[in-house]
Design a protein around this motif. Structure first.
Motif, PDB file in Angstrom:
ATOM      1  N   VAL A 142      36.326  69.496  56.872  1.00  0.00           N
ATOM      2  CA  VAL A 142      35.975  70.002  55.855  1.00  0.00           C
ATOM      3  C   VAL A 142      36.275  71.732  56.059  1.00  0.00           C
ATOM      4  O   VAL A 142      37.008  71.731  56.770  1.00  0.00           O
ATOM      5  N   THR A 143      37.310  72.091  55.431  1.00  0.00           N
ATOM      6  CA  THR A 143      37.437  73.344  54.980  1.00  0.00           C
ATOM      7  C   THR A 143      36.449  73.935  55.704  1.00  0.00           C
ATOM      8  O   THR A 143      35.385  74.702  55.525  1.00  0.00           O
ATOM      9  N   ASN A 198      34.582  77.713  56.225  1.00  0.00           N
ATOM     10  CA  ASN A 198      33.990  79.234  55.302  1.00  0.00           C
ATOM     11  C   ASN A 198      35.015  79.568  54.200  1.00  0.00           C
ATOM     12  O   ASN A 198      34.125  80.463  53.652  1.00  0.00           O
ATOM     13  N   ARG A 207      36.888  78.930  51.538  1.00  0.00           N
ATOM     14  CA  ARG A 207      35.891  78.474  50.622  1.00  0.00           C
ATOM     15  C   ARG A 207      34.083  80.270  50.520  1.00  0.00           C
ATOM     16  O   ARG A 207      33.884  79.723  50.944  1.00  0.00           O
ATOM     17  N   HIS A 233      34.237  73.230  46.552  1.00  0.00           N
ATOM     18  CA  HIS A 233      34.264  72.414  48.178  1.00  0.00           C
ATOM     19  C   HIS A 233      32.730  72.969  48.965  1.00  0.00           C
ATOM     20  O   HIS A 233      32.043  71.253  49.248  1.00  0.00           O
ATOM     21  N   THR A 234      32.611  73.985  48.878  1.00  0.00           N
ATOM     22  CA  THR A 234      30.659  74.260  48.888  1.00  0.00           C
ATOM     23  C   THR A 234      29.985  73.360  48.431  1.00  0.00           C
ATOM     24  O   THR A 234      28.722  72.957  48.669  1.00  0.00           O
ATOM     25  N   LEU A 282      30.415  69.829  49.181  1.00  0.00           N
ATOM     26  CA  LEU A 282      29.685  69.438  50.725  1.00  0.00           C
ATOM     27  C   LEU A 282      28.035  69.468  50.813  1.00  0.00           C
ATOM     28  O   LEU A 282      27.350  69.004  51.364  1.00  0.00           O
ATOM     29  N   LEU A 320      36.074  66.811  48.127  1.00  0.00           N
ATOM     30  CA  LEU A 320      36.032  67.237  49.011  1.00  0.00           C
ATOM     31  C   LEU A 320      37.526  67.285  50.564  1.00  0.00           C
ATOM     32  O   LEU A 320      38.147  67.702  51.095  1.00  0.00           O
TER      33      LEU A 320
END
Length: 111
Positions: A37-38, A40, A43, A59-60, A63, A111
């Motif tokens: 996951v990228t 925070n 994003r 992306h959030t 997720l 994602l």
């Protein structure tokens, strides 16, 4: 997972034909141990077009859909009479919506 492995032992040729991606990996192709996951900070939440609303990074959003689907799977697989793990309290409104399988697949790929 054990059930799928047992099925794979008995029906490997047919399943390899039906699921070509699993030819080398076997039944573990259906499970993810980790999902990258990228962070925070990459994003961020940005101001929306209305000025007073904030927009969440796509992306959030993906997720969140994955986490909601994961919770629902855990709830469905919880033994009868046993409560599933408590859901984290977030800033979302009300009850979580069910995420269709096709949308979950798109969210994981995006994602």
């Amino acid at each position: 997972r054990d059930l799928l492995r047992d099925l794979w032992k008995n029906e490997a040729p047919a399943l390899r034909y039906l699921v070509p991606a699993a030819r080398e990996v076997g039944p573990d192709v259906f499970f993810l141990e980790r999902l990258l996951v990228t962070p925070n900070k990459f994003r961020p939440v940005t101001p929306g077009s209305g000025g007073d609303k904030l927009r969440v990074n796509k992306h959030t959003t993906h997720l969140q859909e994955i986490l909601e689907a994961n919770y629902e799977v855990g709830r469905c697989l919880a033994p009868e009479g046993q409560e599933p793990p408590p859901r984290r309290k977030g800033k979302g409104k009300g009850k979580a919506k069910a995420v269709p399988r096709k949308d979950l697949h798109k969210a994981v790929n995006a994602l």
